[in-house]
Design a protein around this motif. Structure first.
Motif, PDB file in Angstrom:
ATOM      1  N   VAL A  14      42.857  83.665  64.813  1.00 33.31           N
ATOM      2  CA  VAL A  14      42.574  84.438  63.323  1.00 33.31           C
ATOM      3  C   VAL A  14      43.067  83.653  62.280  1.00 33.31           C
ATOM      4  N   TRP A  15      44.436  82.911  62.350  1.00 35.40           N
ATOM      5  CA  TRP A  15      44.857  82.375  61.243  1.00 35.40           C
ATOM      6  C   TRP A  15      44.791  80.920  61.557  1.00 35.40           C
ATOM      7  N   ASN A  16      43.590  80.384  61.789  1.00 35.84           N
ATOM      8  CA  ASN A  16      43.162  78.996  61.894  1.00 35.84           C
ATOM      9  C   ASN A  16      42.897  78.530  60.551  1.00 35.84           C
ATOM     10  N   ALA A  19      39.507  77.529  58.864  1.00 33.54           N
ATOM     11  CA  ALA A  19      38.914  78.935  58.381  1.00 33.54           C
ATOM     12  C   ALA A  19      39.135  79.157  56.981  1.00 33.54           C
ATOM     13  N   HIS A  23      37.722  84.031  54.300  1.00 37.23           N
ATOM     14  CA  HIS A  23      37.214  84.495  55.607  1.00 37.23           C
ATOM     15  C   HIS A  23      38.282  84.902  56.428  1.00 37.23           C
ATOM     16  N   ARG A  24      39.398  84.299  56.682  1.00 38.26           N
ATOM     17  CA  ARG A  24      40.422  84.605  57.594  1.00 38.26           C
ATOM     18  C   ARG A  24      40.916  85.946  57.476  1.00 38.26           C
ATOM     19  N   TRP A  28      40.818  89.010  59.427  1.00 37.57           N
ATOM     20  CA  TRP A  28      42.286  89.863  59.733  1.00 37.57           C
ATOM     21  C   TRP A  28      42.291  91.381  59.750  1.00 37.57           C
ATOM     22  N   SER A 113      36.106  79.422  65.919  1.00 34.71           N
ATOM     23  CA  SER A 113      36.988  80.564  65.390  1.00 34.71           C
ATOM     24  C   SER A 113      36.827  81.052  63.856  1.00 34.71           C
ATOM     25  N   ALA A 114      36.595  79.499  63.047  1.00 33.54           N
ATOM     26  CA  ALA A 114      36.316  79.595  61.930  1.00 33.54           C
ATOM     27  C   ALA A 114      34.792  80.180  61.696  1.00 33.54           C
ATOM     28  N   ALA A 117      34.935  83.951  61.750  1.00 28.71           N
ATOM     29  CA  ALA A 117      35.522  84.251  60.482  1.00 28.71           C
ATOM     30  C   ALA A 117      34.254  84.600  59.377  1.00 28.71           C
TER      31      ALA A 117
END
Ligand SMILES: [Zn+2]
Length: 173
Positions: A14-16, A19, A23-24, A28, A113-114, A117
């Motif tokens: 999530v906390w990438n 992204a 978006h993140r 979240w 994962s980006a 998001a």
């Protein structure tokens, strides 16, 4: 709610940094189920109905919007084809868990994962356009926006050391 154990696996996804921050942030909130979906607003008599703004046939809640609704389901299918995702995961928790566990390079995990998001952000944007401007965007337009956002963001956050195979894969996207 996300349990402590689940958040360990998901956290990185999530906390990438690949992204976009907006978006993140939305991702979240969705993971925590904090979005103001119509099903909840209807329960508190804030809105007159709980119909999904995109299809008008089902209740709008997290599971429906991501990705049971036919519009979001089509977006997910096209994104899966685009990135060559080999997973049957159809929900955000399952997608993030699949990314976290998949045998992929760190670079690809970050791109994937980006993209999750970006999908969440743009589907929520699409839903808000329907709410405030009575406009329902075509699937192809939503997908294009997601792809452009992801490609531009990844290009500007490209790691210094990247395997040639990952570079070639990203260049052909
Ligand atoms: Zn719907």
């Amino acid at each position: 709610m996300v349990t402590a154990k689940q958040s360990v696996t998901w956290y990185r996804e999530v906390w990438n940094r690949m992204a976009l921050p907006k978006h993140r942030f939305i991702l979240w909130l969705v993971v925590l189920d904090r979005m103001q979906m119509k099903e909840r607003l209807f329960r508190f008599h804030i809105v007159a109905d709980d119909n999904c703004l995109l299809c008008g046939t089902k209740k709008e809640n997290r599971e429906h919007l991501f990705f049971e609704c036919h519009l979001s389901c089509q977006v997910l299918e096209l994104i899966r084809d685009w990135l060559g995702w080999h997973t049957a995961a159809r929900t955000i928790p399952k997608l993030l868990r699949w990314i976290a566990k998949a045998r992929l390079t760190r670079f690809r995990k970050k791109v994937f994962s980006a993209t999750v998001a970006a999908m969440v952000y743009h589907l929520w944007w699409c839903r808000n356009e329907a709410l405030w401007n009575h406009k329902v965007y075509k699937v192809s337009i939503v997908v294009e926006r997601i792809q452009n956002n992801v490609k531009n963001r990844v290009r500007s956050y490209m790691p210094n050391k990247i395997q040639q195979i990952d570079q070639d894969w990203f260049d052909q996207l």
